[in-house]
Design a protein around this motif. Structure first.
Motif, short mmCIF file in Angstrom:
data_model
loop_
_atom_site.label_atom_id
_atom_site.label_comp_id
_atom_site.label_asym_id
_atom_site.label_seq_id
_atom_site.Cartn_x
_atom_site.Cartn_y
_atom_site.Cartn_z
N ALA A 3 42.80 -9.60 -32.61
CA ALA A 3 43.02 -10.49 -31.46
C ALA A 3 43.46 -9.69 -30.25
N THR A 4 43.94 -8.47 -30.48
CA THR A 4 44.43 -7.66 -29.38
C THR A 4 43.41 -6.61 -28.95
N PHE A 5 42.18 -6.80 -29.37
CA PHE A 5 41.14 -5.81 -29.04
C PHE A 5 40.98 -5.66 -27.53
N GLU A 6 41.17 -4.45 -27.05
CA GLU A 6 40.95 -4.13 -25.64
C GLU A 6 39.79 -3.17 -25.56
N PRO A 7 38.65 -3.65 -25.09
CA PRO A 7 37.47 -2.78 -25.05
C PRO A 7 37.63 -1.66 -24.03
N GLU A 8 36.92 -0.58 -24.30
CA GLU A 8 36.81 0.50 -23.32
C GLU A 8 35.39 0.50 -22.80
N VAL A 9 35.26 0.42 -21.50
CA VAL A 9 33.94 0.40 -20.87
C VAL A 9 33.86 1.56 -19.88
N VAL A 10 32.86 2.39 -20.04
CA VAL A 10 32.65 3.50 -19.11
C VAL A 10 31.64 3.03 -18.07
N ALA A 11 32.02 3.11 -16.81
CA ALA A 11 31.13 2.69 -15.72
C ALA A 11 30.64 3.94 -14.98
N PHE A 12 29.36 4.21 -15.12
CA PHE A 12 28.73 5.32 -14.40
C PHE A 12 28.29 4.78 -13.04
N CYS A 13 28.96 5.23 -11.99
CA CYS A 13 28.75 4.62 -10.67
C CYS A 13 28.18 5.62 -9.67
N CYS A 14 27.14 5.21 -9.00
CA CYS A 14 26.56 6.00 -7.92
C CYS A 14 27.58 6.13 -6.77
N ARG A 15 27.72 7.33 -6.28
CA ARG A 15 28.69 7.61 -5.19
C ARG A 15 28.40 6.79 -3.93
N HIS A 16 27.13 6.55 -3.64
CA HIS A 16 26.74 5.94 -2.37
C HIS A 16 26.94 4.43 -2.34
N CYS A 17 27.05 3.80 -3.48
CA CYS A 17 27.13 2.34 -3.48
C CYS A 17 28.21 1.84 -4.44
N ALA A 18 27.97 1.95 -5.73
CA ALA A 18 28.88 1.32 -6.70
C ALA A 18 30.26 1.95 -6.68
N TYR A 19 30.33 3.26 -6.54
CA TYR A 19 31.65 3.90 -6.51
C TYR A 19 32.42 3.40 -5.29
N ALA A 21 31.86 0.58 -3.82
CA ALA A 21 32.16 -0.84 -4.05
C ALA A 21 33.40 -0.98 -4.94
N ALA A 22 33.51 -0.11 -5.96
CA ALA A 22 34.69 -0.15 -6.83
C ALA A 22 35.94 0.18 -6.01
N ASP A 23 35.81 1.14 -5.11
CA ASP A 23 36.92 1.51 -4.24
C ASP A 23 37.29 0.34 -3.33
N LEU A 24 36.27 -0.29 -2.79
CA LEU A 24 36.50 -1.45 -1.91
C LEU A 24 37.19 -2.57 -2.68
N ALA A 25 36.76 -2.78 -3.92
CA ALA A 25 37.38 -3.83 -4.75
C ALA A 25 38.87 -3.54 -4.88
N GLY A 26 39.19 -2.26 -5.10
CA GLY A 26 40.60 -1.90 -5.25
C GLY A 26 41.38 -2.12 -3.97
N SER A 27 40.82 -1.68 -2.84
CA SER A 27 41.57 -1.83 -1.59
C SER A 27 41.62 -3.29 -1.13
N ASN A 107 22.89 -3.44 -9.89
CA ASN A 107 22.55 -2.84 -8.59
C ASN A 107 23.37 -3.55 -7.52
N ILE A 108 24.14 -2.75 -6.79
CA ILE A 108 24.98 -3.34 -5.74
C ILE A 108 25.06 -2.40 -4.54
N SER A 109 25.54 -2.92 -3.44
CA SER A 109 25.73 -2.08 -2.26
C SER A 109 27.21 -1.72 -2.13
N ALA A 110 27.50 -0.78 -1.25
CA ALA A 110 28.87 -0.34 -1.04
C ALA A 110 29.77 -1.46 -0.52
#
Ligand code: FES
Length: 145
Positions: A3-19, A21-27, A107-110
């Motif tokens: 019940a306490t399973f916490e998955p580990e997900v590796v996200a390979f993100c393109c520097r120009h967009c997804a990375y 976008a991930a940064d933007l999500a954080g800020s 597929n996403i944009s920055a």
């Protein structure tokens, strides 16, 4: 499944967009699960089948490949090549009895930080429902599971 399973997900993100976008999500304080470990790539076209399989071999329960929008790859067709490789890996996963839903390409944009957080969260939930990857290295005796 625990019940306490916490998955580990590796996200390979393109520097120009997804990375970015991930940064933007954080800020923008758009939280996505801490289970998502982001790896920056120059382009998703850089990802190889062996990188994805190694992620599972090294304990990932799922992988997310996040590239530029189709037609917007800075290296023209890198994201299209990546999509082909992800499909190939999904077939290999089916062949060895590992649910192909554990691998997903988006597929996403920055500018799409909100969408990155949402899609990453969705993928973590998908993986959580599937349970731990059977390829997860077994804990050595004396180690906590
Ligand atoms: Fe972003 Fe190719 S530069 S996927």
């Amino acid at each position: 499944m625990s019940a306490t399973f916490e998955p580990e997900v590796v996200a390979f993100c393109c520097r120009h967009c997804a990375y970015a976008a991930a940064d933007l999500a954080g800020s923008a304080r758009q939280a996505y699960p801490t289970a998502v470990k982001v790896i920056e790539l120059p382009c998703t076209g850089r990802i190889d089948i062996i990188n994805l399989l190694h992620a599972f071999e090294n304990g990932a329960d799922g992988v997310l490949i996040a590239g530029c929008l189709e037609g917007k790859c800075h290296y023209l067709k890198g994201n299209l090549h990546a999509r082909q490789r992800v499909r190939h890996v999904q077939k290999l996963m089916d062949d060895i009895g590992l649910e192909h839903e554990r691998a997903r390409m988006i597929n996403i944009s920055a500018a799409m930080g909100v969408q990155f957080a949402q899609l990453a969260g969705e993928h973590v939930e998908t993986v959580r429902k599937l349970g731990p990857s059977p390829l997860r290295p077994k804990p050595r005796s004396g180690e906590a599971a």
